[in-house]
Write an enzyme that holds these catalytic residues in place. Sequence first.
Site, PDB file in Angstrom:
ATOM      1  N   ASP A 116       0.855  -1.170   0.000  1.00 45.01           N
ATOM      2  CA  ASP A 116       0.000   0.000   0.000  1.00 45.01           C
ATOM      3  C   ASP A 116       0.901   1.234   0.000  1.00 45.01           C
ATOM      4  O   ASP A 116       1.888   1.277   0.733  1.00 45.01           O
ATOM      5  CB  ASP A 116      -0.887   0.004   1.264  1.00 45.01           C
ATOM      6  CG  ASP A 116      -2.315   0.381   0.967  1.00 45.01           C
ATOM      7  OD1 ASP A 116      -2.510   1.485   0.451  1.00 45.01           O
ATOM      8  OD2 ASP A 116      -3.217  -0.433   1.249  1.00 45.01           O
ATOM      9  N   ASP A 223      -3.206   4.550  -2.296  1.00 51.38           N
ATOM     10  CA  ASP A 223      -4.310   5.069  -1.487  1.00 51.38           C
ATOM     11  C   ASP A 223      -4.749   6.460  -1.977  1.00 51.38           C
ATOM     12  O   ASP A 223      -3.905   7.350  -2.143  1.00 51.38           O
ATOM     13  CB  ASP A 223      -3.802   5.175  -0.039  1.00 51.38           C
ATOM     14  CG  ASP A 223      -4.903   5.462   0.953  1.00 51.38           C
ATOM     15  OD1 ASP A 223      -5.732   4.576   1.161  1.00 51.38           O
ATOM     16  OD2 ASP A 223      -4.914   6.576   1.521  1.00 51.38           O
ATOM     17  N   GLU A 284      -6.384   3.862  -6.026  1.00 54.07           N
ATOM     18  CA  GLU A 284      -7.733   4.033  -5.485  1.00 54.07           C
ATOM     19  C   GLU A 284      -8.314   5.266  -6.174  1.00 54.07           C
ATOM     20  O   GLU A 284      -7.824   6.381  -5.983  1.00 54.07           O
ATOM     21  CB  GLU A 284      -7.677   4.213  -3.966  1.00 54.07           C
ATOM     22  CG  GLU A 284      -9.043   4.073  -3.338  1.00 54.07           C
ATOM     23  CD  GLU A 284      -9.033   4.336  -1.841  1.00 54.07           C
ATOM     24  OE1 GLU A 284      -9.963   3.886  -1.162  1.00 54.07           O
ATOM     25  OE2 GLU A 284      -8.106   5.005  -1.332  1.00 54.07           O
ATOM     26  N   ASP A 359     -12.593  -1.291   3.569  1.00 51.90           N
ATOM     27  CA  ASP A 359     -13.421  -0.111   3.871  1.00 51.90           C
ATOM     28  C   ASP A 359     -14.901  -0.374   3.629  1.00 51.90           C
ATOM     29  O   ASP A 359     -15.714   0.543   3.790  1.00 51.90           O
ATOM     30  CB  ASP A 359     -13.024   1.065   2.961  1.00 51.90           C
ATOM     31  CG  ASP A 359     -11.624   1.582   3.227  1.00 51.90           C
ATOM     32  OD1 ASP A 359     -11.160   1.483   4.375  1.00 51.90           O
ATOM     33  OD2 ASP A 359     -10.999   2.080   2.276  1.00 51.90           O
TER      34      ASP A 359
HETATM   35  C1  NOJ Z   1      -8.521   4.930   1.832  1.00 51.20           C
HETATM   36  C2  NOJ Z   1      -8.190   3.727   2.646  1.00 51.20           C
HETATM   37  O1  NOJ Z   1      -8.609   2.586   1.961  1.00 51.20           O
HETATM   38  C3  NOJ Z   1      -8.833   3.914   3.990  1.00 51.20           C
HETATM   39  O2  NOJ Z   1      -8.797   2.754   4.774  1.00 51.20           O
HETATM   40  C4  NOJ Z   1      -8.160   5.067   4.663  1.00 51.20           C
HETATM   41  O3  NOJ Z   1      -8.815   5.340   5.877  1.00 51.20           O
HETATM   42  C5  NOJ Z   1      -8.200   6.329   3.791  1.00 51.20           C
HETATM   43  N1  NOJ Z   1      -7.885   6.070   2.423  1.00 51.20           N
HETATM   44  C6  NOJ Z   1      -7.218   7.343   4.281  1.00 51.20           C
HETATM   45  O4  NOJ Z   1      -5.913   6.876   4.065  1.00 51.20           O
END
Ligand code: NOJ
Length: 606
Positions: A116, A223, A284, A359
Site C-alpha cells: 500500500d 491510497d 484508489e 473499507d
Molecule cells: C482509503 C483507505 O482505503 C482507507 O482505509 C483510509 O482510511 C483512507 N484512504 C485514508 O488513508
Amino acid sequence: MTSTQRIELPDGVRTNGADPNPWWANSVVYQIYPRSFQDTNGDGIGDLKGITSRLDYLARLGVDVIWLSPVYKSPQDDNGYDIADYRQIDPMFGTMDDMDELLATAHRLGMKVVMDLVVNHTSDEHPWFQASRDANDPHADWYWWRPAKPGHEPGTPGAEPNHWGSYFGGSAWQYDAKRGEYYLHQFSKKQPDLNWENPEVRHAVYDMMNWWMDRGIDGFRMDVITLISKHLGPNGEMEDGEIGPEGYSNVYWFCEDGPRLDEFLQEMHREVFDGREGYLTVGEGTGIDGGPRDEFITDPRNRELDMLFVFTHLDIDHGEGGKWTPKPMRLTDLKRTMAAQQNAVASHGWASIFLDNHDQPRVVSRWGDTSTDELRVKSAKALALLAHLHRGTPYIYQGEELGMTNAGFTRLDQYRDLESINMYHQRVDEAKVESAEDMMAGLAAQSRDNARTPMQWDSTPYAGFTAADVPTQPWIEVNPNHTVINAEAEVADPDSVFAFYQRLIELRHTNPIVAAGDWKLLDPDDEQVYDFLRSLPEENPEERRSLLVIVNCGSTSAHIPHDAAELIHGAVDASRIVLSTTDPDMAAASLLLGKLSPWEGIVYQL
Ligand code: NOJ
C-alpha cells in the site's frame, strides 16, 4: 491450480491495448489486512510472520498477487493509513527481516507482493510534518498550511480557514499552536495532506517508492491517489462550499481529480516504473467514475497507472444522508454502474473488479442473503461468479473466499474504526441529524469494521487468528459464526465457497474469454437476474466464441430474461456448462426450463 500455471494470453487476445499483454491481465489479487489476518506473538494483532505462515493457503487458493494494507511504522490512528516512517515496519507487525522473509516466501510460491502506498497524506508524527510546523524550516511548504479566517483569533471556534469537513468527522482544518496556523487534513487530524505542488515532496515520495521496488516488491496499491492534486484558485484560493446539516462543507471538489493529476502520475511513472518490469500499479480512484477519466488514466499509452478502483457500484445503496443512511440496492443500478465501468475501458485501459475491501461491509451481508447458512453459501457463490466473470483483474478481500459476513456489532464500544466512532458522535450527539438507533443500524450495515474482524481460520475460541489460550483478546471481536464459517472446514469441502473461488481463479487463469473477452450487458432492466455475454472475436464470425453468464441475485426463483433466453434457443447441452453454483445437471435443467433457482449462477458456452 496455482498461479504458476496461469497461461500467457495469446497475442490475438486484446487486453488493455499494450503489446505484449501485461502479465496481470489474467491474474487475481488477494488483499490482506495485516492486523486482522494472523497473530503469531499473542498480542491480539496480526503480524508479518503470521502472513508468511499462511502463504500456503493463498497458494492453494491460487491467487497471483498479494496486496498488503500498510505495515509501515505508524501511530495507528487509522490502522496504518497514517505513516510516520515509510522505510520502517511497525514493530506491531514485526521487523524488516520478517518483511524480507514474507517477500522471499511469496515469490518462491509464485506470488507477487504489492504494498500500500499512502502519499496523499502522512502521519502528523512523520518527521516531515514535525519539521513543517516551523515556518522557517525547509519543509515549511510540504503540507497545506493556512492562517485563521481574517478577523478571528487563531485556534478559537470558527476561526478555521473555511468550513470544509473531514471525512472522519469534524473540520478538515487543525490548528497548530507552534506554527500559529491551520493544516489541511481530509482524513483524521493525524493525517495531514501533503502538498504535491512542491517538487521536493514528489521527489521524496519517488525516492521512497524506488527504495521499496529495489527491495523486491512488485508494485503498489495507491491510497486515494486521485486526491493528490488540488484545485486552487488563480491566487491560491480555496473556495468554500455549501454548508451541510452537520455544519461542514464538502472538501471533495478541492481534492478530487485535480488539474495536475495526470502530470504527477506521469512523472511518478517516469521516475519509478520506467525500465522496470513485472510490476502492477492500482490506484484508489476516489472521485473518478466509470468514464473517460478512468480510460485515460489506465490507458498504457498515457503511462500513468495499470488500473483504478472505481467505486460507483458501491455507492448504489447509500441513501440521502450518504452511507450512514443506507437504502436497499437495486440490481439495475448495479448493472448500470458496472456497465459504465466495463465500457469505459473496453478499447483502452483496464478495470479492477471488486465487491469487498477493508473499507466496505462484507458483500454477502450487504447484497446476499445470510438468513440461513445455506443461503449464505449460495449467495456468496453467486456474487463471486457475478464479479469474477467481468472483464478486468479481480480482487479478493481476505475472508471473502469463505463467505465471511458482517461483524454483527450492536454496541458502539465494539467498534474500533475512528470513522465509525467519530461519525456516530458527530451525527448523533453534536449535529443531531440522526437518532442513536438509526445510526447504530447504519453502522451495522456500513461500518468499515464489518470487514475487519479477524480472519476465520478454524472453530477454536479466537478462530485460529490467535492462539486459543493467549491472555490478550484480539484487537477487535472475532465473529461468533467462526464455528461454522472457517477456512479449515471449507478447504476440506469440495462444495464450499472456498472451493468455488478456486474454480473461478482457475477459469481466469486458463480461459482467455474470461480473462479478456468483450463484455456486453444483456437485459439491463431485469431487477433480479444479472446476465451478460463475454466474447472473443474470431476472424470468421461463425467461430466467435462466447460465454453467457446468468446470475439470479435473489432468494426466490427467477425466469431467465428475454435476451439470455433468445441466445439459449431452448436447446441446452449439459457439456457446455463451464461453471455453475449448482451441479451441472441442475444448471442444464434450469436453462432448459428457463427458470433459475435462488442464487443460481451459470456460465454457459454458446
Ligand atoms: C482509503 C483507505 O482505503 C482507507 O482505509 C483510509 O482510511 C483512507 N484512504 C485514508 O488513508
